[in-house]
Design a protein around this motif. Sequence first.
Motif, PDB file in Angstrom:
ATOM      1  N   MET A   1       0.841  -1.203   0.000  1.00 16.29           N
ATOM      2  CA  MET A   1       0.000   0.000   0.000  1.00 16.29           C
ATOM      3  C   MET A   1       0.872   1.248   0.000  1.00 16.29           C
ATOM      4  O   MET A   1       1.839   1.365   0.749  1.00 16.29           O
ATOM      5  CB  MET A   1      -0.908   0.017   1.249  1.00 16.29           C
ATOM      6  N   GLN A   2       0.552   2.187  -0.899  1.00 14.23           N
ATOM      7  CA  GLN A   2       1.295   3.433  -0.992  1.00 14.23           C
ATOM      8  C   GLN A   2       0.659   4.496  -0.098  1.00 14.23           C
ATOM      9  O   GLN A   2      -0.561   4.637  -0.068  1.00 14.23           O
ATOM     10  CB  GLN A   2       1.325   3.924  -2.437  1.00 14.23           C
ATOM     11  N   PRO A   3       1.487   5.252   0.640  1.00 14.87           N
ATOM     12  CA  PRO A   3       0.931   6.307   1.504  1.00 14.87           C
ATOM     13  C   PRO A   3       0.301   7.420   0.676  1.00 14.87           C
ATOM     14  O   PRO A   3       0.829   7.806  -0.360  1.00 14.87           O
ATOM     15  CB  PRO A   3       2.154   6.803   2.284  1.00 14.87           C
ATOM     16  N   THR A   4      -0.822   7.914   1.145  1.00 12.25           N
ATOM     17  CA  THR A   4      -1.502   9.024   0.478  1.00 12.25           C
ATOM     18  C   THR A   4      -1.875  10.066   1.530  1.00 12.25           C
ATOM     19  O   THR A   4      -1.936   9.751   2.725  1.00 12.25           O
ATOM     20  CB  THR A   4      -2.792   8.545  -0.224  1.00 12.25           C
ATOM     21  N   PRO A   5      -2.130  11.305   1.121  1.00  6.80           N
ATOM     22  CA  PRO A   5      -2.551  12.326   2.091  1.00  6.80           C
ATOM     23  C   PRO A   5      -3.813  11.924   2.840  1.00  6.80           C
ATOM     24  O   PRO A   5      -3.963  12.229   4.028  1.00  6.80           O
ATOM     25  CB  PRO A   5      -2.784  13.554   1.218  1.00  6.80           C
ATOM     26  N   VAL A   6      -4.734  11.241   2.156  1.00  2.68           N
ATOM     27  CA  VAL A   6      -5.978  10.832   2.802  1.00  2.68           C
ATOM     28  C   VAL A   6      -5.682   9.828   3.915  1.00  2.68           C
ATOM     29  O   VAL A   6      -6.227   9.926   5.026  1.00  2.68           O
ATOM     30  CB  VAL A   6      -6.955  10.215   1.776  1.00  2.68           C
ATOM     31  N   THR A   7      -4.826   8.861   3.639  1.00  2.00           N
ATOM     32  CA  THR A   7      -4.462   7.870   4.652  1.00  2.00           C
ATOM     33  C   THR A   7      -3.710   8.516   5.807  1.00  2.00           C
ATOM     34  O   THR A   7      -3.891   8.137   6.967  1.00  2.00           O
ATOM     35  CB  THR A   7      -3.597   6.757   4.030  1.00  2.00           C
ATOM     36  N   ALA A   8      -2.867   9.506   5.501  1.00  2.00           N
ATOM     37  CA  ALA A   8      -2.138  10.219   6.557  1.00  2.00           C
ATOM     38  C   ALA A   8      -3.123  10.914   7.499  1.00  2.00           C
ATOM     39  O   ALA A   8      -2.948  10.887   8.723  1.00  2.00           O
ATOM     40  CB  ALA A   8      -1.184  11.238   5.937  1.00  2.00           C
ATOM     41  N   VAL A   9      -4.157  11.512   6.933  1.00  2.00           N
ATOM     42  CA  VAL A   9      -5.189  12.153   7.757  1.00  2.00           C
ATOM     43  C   VAL A   9      -5.902  11.101   8.599  1.00  2.00           C
ATOM     44  O   VAL A   9      -6.164  11.306   9.793  1.00  2.00           O
ATOM     45  CB  VAL A   9      -6.200  12.908   6.870  1.00  2.00           C
ATOM     46  N   HIS A  48     -18.821  10.933  26.065  1.00  2.00           N
ATOM     47  CA  HIS A  48     -18.748   9.605  25.464  1.00  2.00           C
ATOM     48  C   HIS A  48     -19.476   9.579  24.124  1.00  2.00           C
ATOM     49  O   HIS A  48     -19.024   8.916  23.178  1.00  2.00           O
ATOM     50  CB  HIS A  48     -19.335   8.569  26.419  1.00  2.00           C
ATOM     51  N   ALA A  49     -20.589  10.293  24.019  1.00  2.00           N
ATOM     52  CA  ALA A  49     -21.313  10.361  22.744  1.00  2.00           C
ATOM     53  C   ALA A  49     -20.449  11.008  21.668  1.00  2.00           C
ATOM     54  O   ALA A  49     -20.476  10.599  20.495  1.00  2.00           O
ATOM     55  CB  ALA A  49     -22.610  11.141  22.929  1.00  2.00           C
ATOM     56  N   TRP A  50     -19.653  12.008  22.067  1.00  2.00           N
ATOM     57  CA  TRP A  50     -18.790  12.685  21.102  1.00  2.00           C
ATOM     58  C   TRP A  50     -17.714  11.761  20.530  1.00  2.00           C
ATOM     59  O   TRP A  50     -17.159  12.029  19.444  1.00  2.00           O
ATOM     60  CB  TRP A  50     -18.130  13.902  21.742  1.00  2.00           C
ATOM     61  N   LYS A  51     -17.414  10.659  21.215  1.00  2.00           N
ATOM     62  CA  LYS A  51     -16.386   9.738  20.725  1.00  2.00           C
ATOM     63  C   LYS A  51     -16.767   9.113  19.384  1.00  2.00           C
ATOM     64  O   LYS A  51     -15.907   8.671  18.636  1.00  2.00           O
ATOM     65  CB  LYS A  51     -16.135   8.645  21.760  1.00  2.00           C
ATOM     66  N   TRP A  52     -18.082   9.107  19.079  1.00  2.00           N
ATOM     67  CA  TRP A  52     -18.520   8.538  17.810  1.00  2.00           C
ATOM     68  C   TRP A  52     -18.089   9.390  16.625  1.00  2.00           C
ATOM     69  O   TRP A  52     -18.154   8.938  15.465  1.00  2.00           O
ATOM     70  CB  TRP A  52     -20.041   8.369  17.812  1.00  2.00           C
ATOM     71  N   VAL A  53     -17.639  10.610  16.877  1.00  2.00           N
ATOM     72  CA  VAL A  53     -17.132  11.451  15.790  1.00  2.00           C
ATOM     73  C   VAL A  53     -15.925  10.798  15.126  1.00  2.00           C
ATOM     74  O   VAL A  53     -15.763  10.863  13.892  1.00  2.00           O
ATOM     75  CB  VAL A  53     -16.754  12.853  16.330  1.00  2.00           C
ATOM     76  N   ILE A  54     -15.076  10.155  15.927  1.00  2.00           N
ATOM     77  CA  ILE A  54     -13.839   9.573  15.393  1.00  2.00           C
ATOM     78  C   ILE A  54     -14.116   8.468  14.377  1.00  2.00           C
ATOM     79  O   ILE A  54     -13.613   8.523  13.239  1.00  2.00           O
ATOM     80  CB  ILE A  54     -12.941   9.063  16.536  1.00  2.00           C
ATOM     81  N   PRO A  55     -14.896   7.422  14.721  1.00  2.00           N
ATOM     82  CA  PRO A  55     -15.170   6.400  13.698  1.00  2.00           C
ATOM     83  C   PRO A  55     -15.955   6.942  12.511  1.00  2.00           C
ATOM     84  O   PRO A  55     -15.794   6.456  11.383  1.00  2.00           O
ATOM     85  CB  PRO A  55     -15.968   5.330  14.460  1.00  2.00           C
ATOM     86  N   ALA A  56     -16.810   7.954  12.741  1.00  2.00           N
ATOM     87  CA  ALA A  56     -17.555   8.550  11.624  1.00  2.00           C
ATOM     88  C   ALA A  56     -16.588   9.178  10.621  1.00  2.00           C
ATOM     89  O   ALA A  56     -16.727   9.000   9.394  1.00  2.00           O
ATOM     90  CB  ALA A  56     -18.534   9.595  12.147  1.00  2.00           C
ATOM     91  N   VAL A  57     -15.602   9.906  11.128  1.00  2.00           N
ATOM     92  CA  VAL A  57     -14.599  10.518  10.251  1.00  2.00           C
ATOM     93  C   VAL A  57     -13.786   9.436   9.542  1.00  2.00           C
ATOM     94  O   VAL A  57     -13.492   9.540   8.344  1.00  2.00           O
ATOM     95  CB  VAL A  57     -13.667  11.454  11.049  1.00  2.00           C
ATOM     96  N   LEU A  58     -13.445   8.375  10.268  1.00  2.00           N
ATOM     97  CA  LEU A  58     -12.648   7.305   9.676  1.00  2.00           C
ATOM     98  C   LEU A  58     -13.406   6.571   8.564  1.00  2.00           C
ATOM     99  O   LEU A  58     -12.806   6.148   7.574  1.00  2.00           O
ATOM    100  CB  LEU A  58     -12.217   6.313  10.759  1.00  2.00           C
ATOM    101  N   LEU A  59     -14.705   6.430   8.722  1.00  2.00           N
ATOM    102  CA  LEU A  59     -15.496   5.809   7.656  1.00  2.00           C
ATOM    103  C   LEU A  59     -15.477   6.676   6.394  1.00  2.00           C
ATOM    104  O   LEU A  59     -15.421   6.161   5.269  1.00  2.00           O
ATOM    105  CB  LEU A  59     -16.935   5.597   8.126  1.00  2.00           C
ATOM    106  N   LEU A  60     -15.496   8.000   6.575  1.00  2.00           N
ATOM    107  CA  LEU A  60     -15.382   8.908   5.433  1.00  2.00           C
ATOM    108  C   LEU A  60     -14.007   8.775   4.778  1.00  2.00           C
ATOM    109  O   LEU A  60     -13.878   8.819   3.547  1.00  2.00           O
ATOM    110  CB  LEU A  60     -15.619  10.350   5.880  1.00  2.00           C
ATOM    111  N   VAL A  61     -12.986   8.598   5.608  1.00  2.00           N
ATOM    112  CA  VAL A  61     -11.631   8.429   5.090  1.00  2.00           C
ATOM    113  C   VAL A  61     -11.528   7.138   4.279  1.00  2.00           C
ATOM    114  O   VAL A  61     -10.946   7.112   3.187  1.00  2.00           O
ATOM    115  CB  VAL A  61     -10.607   8.422   6.243  1.00  2.00           C
ATOM    116  N   VAL A  62     -12.098   6.065   4.805  1.00  2.00           N
ATOM    117  CA  VAL A  62     -12.076   4.777   4.093  1.00  2.00           C
ATOM    118  C   VAL A  62     -12.767   4.915   2.736  1.00  2.00           C
ATOM    119  O   VAL A  62     -12.284   4.402   1.719  1.00  2.00           O
ATOM    120  CB  VAL A  62     -12.759   3.681   4.938  1.00  2.00           C
ATOM    121  N   ALA A  63     -13.894   5.608   2.719  1.00  2.00           N
ATOM    122  CA  ALA A  63     -14.608   5.827   1.457  1.00  2.00           C
ATOM    123  C   ALA A  63     -13.764   6.658   0.490  1.00  2.00           C
ATOM    124  O   ALA A  63     -13.704   6.372  -0.716  1.00  2.00           O
ATOM    125  CB  ALA A  63     -15.942   6.516   1.727  1.00  2.00           C
TER     126      ALA A  63
END
Length: 264
Positions: A1-9, A48-63
Amino acid sequence: MQPTPVTAVGLLVALVGFAVLDRVRRAVSAAESPAAGAGPRSIDLREHAWKWVIPAVLLLVVAAEGNSLDSIGWRVASPSALLGDVLVGFGVLTGSHVLTAPLWARVGDGGDSLAAGIGSFASLSLSERLFVAFTAGATEETAFHGYALERLLSLTGSVPLSGGLSVAAFVIGHAGDTWDRDAVARIAQPALVMTLLYLWFRSLPALVAIHALNDSFALLLADRFDDLADDTDSNGEDADDSVSDDDAPVDAVDSSSLAWLRGE
């Protein structure tokens, strides 16, 4: 896998997102109420509810990467295999707690801060504690293992480096209002065990379930440590720093609870 700016984020969000989120939350709370940090420790479900922001952002990154959920460990061979992984993993994690409890009892404060941290959740209802436990399992495993560990393995090909960075991020991410330095040091053990379990199973759903079960078990017993949490928060002192005849019954309860926590 090659590093990309999106993956770095994505790696930045996965590795330090929780720590940054916690510091921002505390800064905002301090600005709104400067005296908020002076009182007893309290649990706010919003943090604790705010912690769901992290996986939400990561799902956008994966997409944005053009990858699938399989690339962050969302793999289930079969329902029976998933159940087997969860039972084995939970048994390994629980067994590691039992085996190392006598050793941890002789390190640092002997478990006082960890018990106080658990006790701080006693004000929550049963459903709220289960929400906190599931949130921790789902959000933290998605970040530290599902995304960070998988991407680091793909980029470096080094299991020790990838696993070490994941463990370090997990531990640092727990430093905050609820867990102090001694408690965070003890959290390093389950962080290491969970990382090893992920490298074994490579199944994010299994790790989420194991983590959530472990936290649920601890939080359901929070009432046993409620008095110790109150004593630790009182005037910013530890319970052992101010002892009087009136405190004797509470101390007896604390001693009994800590003995249970330490596996004595």
